[in-house]
Design a protein around this motif. Structure first.
Motif, PDB file in Angstrom:
ATOM      1  N   PHE A   5       0.749  -1.249   0.091  1.00 15.22           N
ATOM      2  CA  PHE A   5      -0.050   0.041   0.044  1.00 15.22           C
ATOM      3  C   PHE A   5       1.003   1.160  -0.187  1.00 15.22           C
ATOM      4  O   PHE A   5       1.731   1.290   0.976  1.00 15.22           O
ATOM      5  CB  PHE A   5      -0.852   0.093   0.981  1.00 15.22           C
ATOM      6  N   GLY A   6       0.763   2.067  -1.049  1.00 15.65           N
ATOM      7  CA  GLY A   6       1.744   3.198  -1.011  1.00 15.65           C
ATOM      8  C   GLY A   6       3.202   2.786  -1.287  1.00 15.65           C
ATOM      9  O   GLY A   6       3.269   1.534  -1.797  1.00 15.65           O
ATOM     10  N   PRO A   7       3.895   3.592  -0.603  1.00 13.54           N
ATOM     11  CA  PRO A   7       5.434   3.212  -0.675  1.00 13.54           C
ATOM     12  C   PRO A   7       5.762   2.015   0.448  1.00 13.54           C
ATOM     13  O   PRO A   7       6.916   1.861   0.802  1.00 13.54           O
ATOM     14  CB  PRO A   7       6.261   4.521  -0.085  1.00 13.54           C
ATOM     15  N   PHE A   8       4.752   1.184   1.215  1.00 17.90           N
ATOM     16  CA  PHE A   8       4.982   0.401   2.187  1.00 17.90           C
ATOM     17  C   PHE A   8       4.392  -0.968   1.827  1.00 17.90           C
ATOM     18  O   PHE A   8       3.587  -1.302   0.956  1.00 17.90           O
ATOM     19  CB  PHE A   8       4.067   0.887   3.372  1.00 17.90           C
ATOM     20  N   THR A   9       5.376  -2.011   2.313  1.00 23.96           N
ATOM     21  CA  THR A   9       5.047  -3.207   2.237  1.00 23.96           C
ATOM     22  C   THR A   9       4.817  -3.921   3.525  1.00 23.96           C
ATOM     23  O   THR A   9       5.867  -3.940   4.391  1.00 23.96           O
ATOM     24  CB  THR A   9       6.083  -3.892   1.290  1.00 23.96           C
ATOM     25  N   LEU A  10       3.824  -4.757   3.876  1.00 26.63           N
ATOM     26  CA  LEU A  10       3.433  -5.268   5.104  1.00 26.63           C
ATOM     27  C   LEU A  10       3.739  -6.947   4.953  1.00 26.63           C
ATOM     28  O   LEU A  10       2.739  -7.454   3.949  1.00 26.63           O
ATOM     29  CB  LEU A  10       1.889  -5.201   5.578  1.00 26.63           C
ATOM     30  N   THR A  11       4.570  -7.357   5.492  1.00 23.71           N
ATOM     31  CA  THR A  11       4.713  -8.977   5.735  1.00 23.71           C
ATOM     32  C   THR A  11       4.539  -9.417   7.110  1.00 23.71           C
ATOM     33  O   THR A  11       4.448  -8.557   7.994  1.00 23.71           O
ATOM     34  CB  THR A  11       5.847  -9.273   5.058  1.00 23.71           C
ATOM     35  N   GLY A  12       4.516 -10.810   7.277  1.00 21.05           N
ATOM     36  CA  GLY A  12       4.994 -11.195   8.692  1.00 21.05           C
ATOM     37  C   GLY A  12       4.249 -12.537   8.941  1.00 21.05           C
ATOM     38  O   GLY A  12       4.132 -13.356   7.772  1.00 21.05           O
ATOM     39  N   PHE A  13       3.958 -13.086   9.972  1.00 23.61           N
ATOM     40  CA  PHE A  13       3.348 -14.349  10.134  1.00 23.61           C
ATOM     41  C   PHE A  13       2.720 -14.158  11.561  1.00 23.61           C
ATOM     42  O   PHE A  13       2.995 -13.565  12.549  1.00 23.61           O
ATOM     43  CB  PHE A  13       4.657 -15.307  10.328  1.00 23.61           C
ATOM     44  N   ALA A  14       1.734 -15.322  11.553  1.00 29.14           N
ATOM     45  CA  ALA A  14       1.202 -15.409  12.894  1.00 29.14           C
ATOM     46  C   ALA A  14       0.902 -16.977  12.991  1.00 29.14           C
ATOM     47  O   ALA A  14       0.787 -17.773  12.156  1.00 29.14           O
ATOM     48  CB  ALA A  14      -0.467 -15.047  12.626  1.00 29.14           C
ATOM     49  N   LYS A  15       1.112 -17.470  14.307  1.00 32.23           N
ATOM     50  CA  LYS A  15       1.053 -18.866  14.750  1.00 32.23           C
ATOM     51  C   LYS A  15       0.250 -19.003  15.801  1.00 32.23           C
ATOM     52  O   LYS A  15       0.257 -18.448  16.686  1.00 32.23           O
ATOM     53  CB  LYS A  15       2.481 -19.598  14.925  1.00 32.23           C
ATOM     54  N   ILE A  16      -0.391 -20.297  15.820  1.00 31.18           N
ATOM     55  CA  ILE A  16      -1.001 -20.670  17.115  1.00 31.18           C
ATOM     56  C   ILE A  16      -0.795 -22.252  17.439  1.00 31.18           C
ATOM     57  O   ILE A  16      -0.769 -23.067  16.377  1.00 31.18           O
ATOM     58  CB  ILE A  16      -2.660 -20.798  16.906  1.00 31.18           C
ATOM     59  N   GLU A  17      -0.554 -22.752  18.473  1.00 29.54           N
ATOM     60  CA  GLU A  17       0.011 -24.006  18.625  1.00 29.54           C
ATOM     61  C   GLU A  17      -0.576 -24.415  19.993  1.00 29.54           C
ATOM     62  O   GLU A  17      -0.735 -23.855  20.918  1.00 29.54           O
ATOM     63  CB  GLU A  17       1.555 -23.958  18.712  1.00 29.54           C
ATOM     64  N   ALA A  18      -1.086 -25.768  19.912  1.00 30.60           N
ATOM     65  CA  ALA A  18      -1.481 -26.484  21.094  1.00 30.60           C
ATOM     66  C   ALA A  18      -0.627 -27.835  21.497  1.00 30.60           C
ATOM     67  O   ALA A  18      -0.447 -28.586  20.549  1.00 30.60           O
ATOM     68  CB  ALA A  18      -2.915 -26.867  21.020  1.00 30.60           C
ATOM     69  N   SER A  19      -0.310 -27.996  22.613  1.00 28.60           N
ATOM     70  CA  SER A  19       0.468 -29.273  22.847  1.00 28.60           C
ATOM     71  C   SER A  19      -0.047 -29.667  24.161  1.00 28.60           C
ATOM     72  O   SER A  19      -0.755 -29.148  25.047  1.00 28.60           O
ATOM     73  CB  SER A  19       2.012 -28.736  22.675  1.00 28.60           C
TER      74      SER A  19
END
Length: 424
Positions: free
Chosen positions: A21-35
């Protein structure tokens, strides 16, 4: 510039579906874990949350039950970056801001993962200034740890530091060496600017070589006057964290690592991994830094023989740790992986056992399925075995680190679980 980007792929977070969006770039990650894991004991230590190297933290609460219990984890880390701006003459500049949240809270209080600016030139390399992770932690975390299910045990152990706050990094242009691509990097961090007596300084050298099926990363890190610790994820700040003049009362601290990690693509379906790390600590004498009635305040001591103000000593120590693993992609969207981390005994002259005589062997097996690009589900199982019941190896930040199995309570434990990860 495209060649540099190709080689540096192994140095950056995995991204799949970036949002522009415009001059910006958004990346990343989301994680959910059960054990669910055996031999769990969250309240076994008499002095809860106390630093493991303070001898009064050794005692256990009598009669506290332990056993099999469930757990969960959530991680979320977005990366907000600018697109590369052309400065002319072949120079480009970009910026990056990122933070990580664990179970809904800031991962490490007061520390930002990424807040930096980078100037790049294909012929001259790059210069990065600001806050960013060290290579010793980030590479051990990904790809050498995450791909094998051992990221925490491998990347968050040892004598290195993981997060830098006031750093400058120079990266070379790609060098053609024996038909492969060589990338060289040097990093310096000044730590906490409030330090007035024991001035912090961290130096890190990194070399990455890619040729055919081989990818090899070598890292050497040496630091002085950071907090004494065996937590490879920890921030490099200063030998003290409160009064900037406490350096008058505490000793200086030094610790370092040398690490070599490699990935070999055996064939189109199979990747083999290996890593070795040598740790060195100077030790840090126990010192009272102040009082908050009725209690004394203590420094971050390391490998001491007691806390008597007149007679206690700190001892240097060294150890060697190893990681191994493999990933097998048996179908277009399926993979299985296995990993191992071994934390070895430490060599030290300390007559008191602070964990130097213990070892840890951790093994994992996992399976992953890509539901769609950027969205995967995975399952895992593992076990941990300590050389003996007692204080954890010096390479561990805590006696129950990584698995929830307290080495003072149980010699072994196992676990299994499942998780979802979305990478954008």
């Amino acid at each position: 510039m495209k060649l540099i980007a190709t080689v540096l792929t192994g140095l950056l977070p995995l991204t799949a579906l970036a949002v522009d969006f415009g001059p910006f770039t958004l990346t990343g990650f989301a994680k959910i874990e059960a054990s669910r894991a055996s031999n769990q004991c969250s309240n076994c230590q008499l002095n809860a949350n106390e630093d493991r190297h303070r001898p009064w933290a050794d005692a256990l609460s009598p009669g506290v039950p332990y056993g099999t219990s469930g757990g969960h984890l959530t991680l979320f880390q977005p990366y907000l970056g600018t697109k590369e701006f052309d400065l002319g003459g072949g120079f480009k500049v970009k910026g990056l801001l990122s933070q990580r949240w664990r179970d809904g809270k800031q991962d490490i209080a007061g520390v930002v993962y990424e807040k930096n600016a980078t100037v790049l030139h294909e012929d001259y390399g790059l210069v990065q200034v600001g806050a960013f992770p060290t290579r010793s932690w980030s590479l051990a975390d990904y790809p050498y740890g995450t791909n094998l299910g051992i990221s925490d045990a491998w990347a968050s152990s040892g004598a290195g530091y993981g997060l830098l706050t006031q750093a400058v990094r120079y990266g070379s242009p790609l060098l053609d060496v024996s038909g492969g691509d060589l990338y060289l990097e040097a990093t310096y961090d000044a730590g906490d600017s409030k330090a007035k007596v024991r001035t912090p300084a961290l130096f890190e050298l990194h070399a990455k070589y890619v040729k055919g099926p081989w990818m090899v990363d070598a890292v050497a890190q040496s630091a002085k006057n950071g907090q004494a610790m065996a937590w490879g994820h920890g921030p490099f700040i200063g030998v003290t964290t409160t009064d900037p003049f406490e350096g008058n009362r505490v000793q200086g601290n030094q610790q370092s690592i040398v690490m070599l990690m490699a990935r070999y693509q055996l064939n189109a379906k199979t990747d083999l991994y290996a890593g070795v790390r040598h740790n060195r600590w100077s030790g840090n004498k126990a010192v009272v830094t102040g009082y908050v009635a009725p209690n004394a305040l203590w420094n971050s001591m390391f490998n001491v023989d007691g806390v008597d103000a007149a007679t206690n000593k700190a001892y240097s120590a060294s150890s060697t740790d190893i990681s191994l693993g493999a990933v097998f992609r048996f179908a277009p969207k399926w993979n299985v992986n296995t990993g191992m981390v071994y934390l070895g005994k430490a060599s030290t002259q300390n007559p008191v056992d602070r964990g130097q005589s213990n070892t840890m062997l951790l093994n994992t097996v996992g399976v992953g399925y890509e539901i769609q690009p950027g969205f995967s589900v995975y399952g895992f199982t593992g076990m941990v075995n300590f050389g003996k019941k007692g204080l954890a190896p010096l390479s561990m930040p805590g006696h129950a680190a990584f698995t929830g199995v307290d080495s003072r309570v149980a010699k072994s434990g196992n676990w299994m679980g499942a998780g979802l990860v979305y990478t954008f």
